[in-house]
Design an enzyme around this catalytic site. Structure first.
Site, PDB file in Angstrom:
ATOM      1  CB  CYS A   1     -19.406 -23.889 -30.619  1.00 46.76           C
ATOM      2  SG  CYS A   1     -19.798 -22.412 -29.724  1.00 46.76           S
TER       3      CYS A   1
ATOM      4  CB  SER B   1     -15.219 -16.252 -24.114  1.00 44.75           C
ATOM      5  OG  SER B   1     -15.566 -17.167 -23.120  1.00 44.75           O
TER       6      SER B   1
END
Lengths: 294, 422
Positions: free
Chosen positions: B49, B110
């Protein structure tokens, strides 16, 4: 050669090994890095080895203060070693095999237990210096008559003392952890501690095991008093009074826990009081000589 | 090494574009097959995502794939104009691409530093490519290495420690209090969204029972159904508080539903000193903060947010150590790969030199036939071999040394200098 090396083990060797283990453990918590922990454990193991060798070679009598304090330190050193390995991961879901490879800290176990061990070793040294004409434990004569019961008494009190000490250490950690939570301080990673529940269980078990031993030890001691050198001295000696005081504190502790359901924090405070009384009892001169003690 | 990592992530492209570039399993398979066929390239597509990345590797002797070509490829696969894609793509080459993948797999790239899901996604992406036989020698070495590096980073640093979201931070607090949860009861009061998320994390601890109470029985039933809990009538709130070990409160009540007085009179005494942890994440708060003492801990939403921030800060403290591991692993990977890639070049170089030596030596010995003893012939042969060995020792040693340092350019230079093919 090895024999003479072991003969030369002193309190200093034992204490310094534990001290190195303590410093390495503290360094591990402050500056997480690979190797600190296993090296610290290595020093701890060396200290425990020296400690065991000293007890086996010098055979100090548990009837003299220096001997009983040193033996108590040995029981706690085993407790340190067990705890460091067993609680290598605070997070129970983590793999144990990862614990010594991780730069993340495990439970700050040694930093609580080792100062007590080092303190007891130092206290034993001071007591030995103060009364150098200490007696050795006579294995050959212990199995007969009063000496047998004297030894049983000594061992029961020793194991009860171990229980009180474990209860004390668990209580200290409990009080710190509870204080953190009370002040809403975030779970620390620098000095990680076990959960309140685990510490409370440890304290409860230690006391549950120590109380019957202390009771039995006291009963045996009471039966032995009439055979002592001076009856009035024995009944009123600091050792007897403080041990009786310790037993009463235990009784109160058990009542508070199981009868009055007092919160664990207050029980932890009582455990600290019990440990203080234990120290007084250990340092005080012992009335139940095994016959070969002074 | 001819490796490229080309793609976009949350920092380079808005979610609208990332959505349009997202792959499904079917598209991934087709795209991998196409990359193999059209560009003769090994390929792995990493689609999460937060990122869409294509890792491609080709033979050293052919031109690498760059952004414009990959943008056109993506445009073709997804039906998005290439001009819209190009400005949002980034490209990492060779050692840089390996480093990027190692960082991604370790959670260093991330949004939430150290998050653990990405390592599994990298593994899944590699396995999908492996199944399609889209991978080759380089990617078959690179991706397993990335997964190993990710494990190393997580186990040797504190990059993955603690919980970094408000709902999950409750777990950190509750673990400070309780050791086992199989004998614990969780009480849920209300049905707020944040409460449901927090409950999800608490339910992962597998408590013995989850009790749910709410002014509205329907809402209570819904929450109970979601978490496998048991509905308790609102009127029995005090009894439920006596039973509970962990309370999660998230009602929309305008004022506290449990005052200090009510708690002391109806709950505290009946609990017999048992520890209670209350997560009061309602705003306005449901529990009087004065209830908080040694036995009963009350944590509000600010406490949880503070803990989440602290964990994130703690993770960031471990970033340098994690980056150092990645750096060392990249150097090792590139060195190993280059050394491995040297094998054929060195083999060919030695073979060519052998041929050349034979082509000179054989006619020479034939010319001197009868004039030399066997020992003299052997000495000449030995001298030629020694000369060949000493001549090639320098270039081969330099090649291996350059490879260990991560430079593959000398291999190409040797190929050209000695006229080697392949």
């Amino acid at each position: 050669m090895t024999g003479s090396l072991i003969q030369n083990i002193h309190h200093y060797c034992i204490g310094l090994s534990y001290l190195c283990a303590f410093l390495l453990e503290t360094a591990r918590l402050l500056w997480p890095a690979k190797g600190w922990r296993i090296t610290g454990l290595g020093f701890g193991a060396a200290g425990l080895f020296a400690h065991t060798a000293y007890l086996l070679v010098q055979q100090p009598s548990p009837a003299v203060p220096y001997g009983s304090v040193l033996m108590l330190a040995w029981v706690l050193a085993i407790f340190y070693f067990y705890g460091t390995v067993h609680f290598a991961n605070v997070d129970r879901s983590a793999k144990w095999s990862d614990a010594f490879r991780q730069a993340r800290p495990g439970a700050a176990w040694a930093v609580f237990v080792l100062p007590v061990v080092i303190g007891l070793v130092a206290l034993s040294r001071v007591l030995l210096t103060a009364a150098p004409d200490h007696a050795a434990f006579n294995f050959a004569g212990w199995a007969s008559g009063d000496r047998f019961w004297g030894a049983i008494h000594g061992l029961l009190i020793l194991f009860a003392s171990g229980g009180v000490s474990v209860g004390f250490l668990a209580s200290m950690m409990y009080l710190i952890q509870a204080r953190r939570l009370r002040r809403k301080v975030a779970p620390a990673t620098v000095v990680p501690l076990l959960s309140l529940e685990r510490l409370e269980t440890m304290n409860r078990r230690a006391i549950n095991i120590a109380f019957p031993m202390l009771t039995a030890g006291l009963l045996v001691g009471t039966l032995l008093i009439p055979h002592g050198p001076s009856l009035s001295d024995n009944w009123l000696s600091v050792k007897v009074l403080s041990t009786t005081g310790l037993w009463l504190v235990f009784l109160v502790l058990l009542y508070l826990r199981y009868g009055a359901h007092v919160p664990a924090r207050r029980l932890a405070l009582f455990s600290v009081v019990a440990f203080s009384l234990l120290l007084v009892a250990l340092v005080a001169s012992h009335p139940f000589a095994l016959g070969d003690a002074k | 090494m001819n490796l490229r990592a080309i793609g976009c992530n949350v920092a380079s492209a808005a979610v609208e574009l990332r959505e349009r570039l997202a792959f499904n399993p079917d598209k991934t398979q087709k795209a991998l097959t196409e990359l193999n066929a059209r560009f003769t390239a090994e390929a792995v597509i990493l689609d999460t995502c937060n990122r869409v990345e294509i890792y491609v590797s080709r033979q050293d002797t052919v031109a690498p794939l760059h952004i414009p070509l990959m943008a056109e490829f993506l445009a073709e696969v997804h039906g998005v104009p290439a001009a819209e894609i190009v400005p949002h793509l980034y490209e990492h080459a060779d050692a840089g691409a390996a480093k990027h993948l190692f960082r991604v797999a370790s959670g260093l790239d991330s949004v939430v530093v150290g998050e653990g899901q990405i390592a599994g996604q990298v593994k899944d992406a590699y396995e999908a490519a492996l199944k399609t036989t889209a991978t080759g020698p380089l990617l078959n070495t690179l991706f397993p290495a990335a997964i190993r590096v990710s494990k190393r980073v997580r186990s040797e640093t504190g990059i993955a420690l603690g919980h970094v979201s408000v709902p999950s931070a409750a777990v950190d607090f509750v673990r400070q209090v309780f050791d086992t949860f199989a004998d614990k009861t969780v009480l849920v009061i209300g049905a707020g969204e944040m409460g449901r998320l927090t409950l999800k994390h608490l339910a992962e601890l597998e408590p013995a029972a989850i009790l749910v109470t709410n002014r509205s029985p329907e809402n209570a039933a819904n929450v109970a159904q979601e978490c496998g809990g048991q509905v308790i009538p609102w009127q029995q709130l005090d009894d439920a508080l006596v039973r509970a070990d962990i309370v999660l409160s998230t009602t929309g009540a305008p004022e506290p539903i449990v005052t200090r007085r009510r708690f002391d009179e109806k709950v505290r005494r009946r609990r017999a000193g048992r520890t209670l942890v209350i997560f009061d994440i309602a705003v306005p708060r449901d529990f009087d903060p004065a209830i908080h003492d040694g036995e009963v801990s009350v944590f509000n939403v600010d406490d949880l947010a503070r803990e989440a921030d602290r964990c994130l800060g703690e993770r960031k403290r471990h970033l340098p150590a994690a980056e150092a591991i990645v750096e060392a692993e990249v150097t090792k990977f590139v060195g190993d790969w280059n050394t491995r890639a040297n094998g054929p070049v060195i083999g060919q170089l030695l073979s060519e030199a052998d041929k050349l030596r034979e082509s000179l030596l054989v006619p020479l010995l034939a010319q001197m036939n009868g004039k030399l003893t066997d020992k003299e012939k052997a000495d000449i042969e030995k001298a030629f071999r020694l000369f060949q060995g000493r001549l090639l020792h320098g270039p081969i040693a330099a090649l291996n040394e350059a490879s260990r340092d991560g430079h593959g350019g000398l291999r190409e230079a040797l190929r050209k200098l000695f006229g080697l093919k392949g």
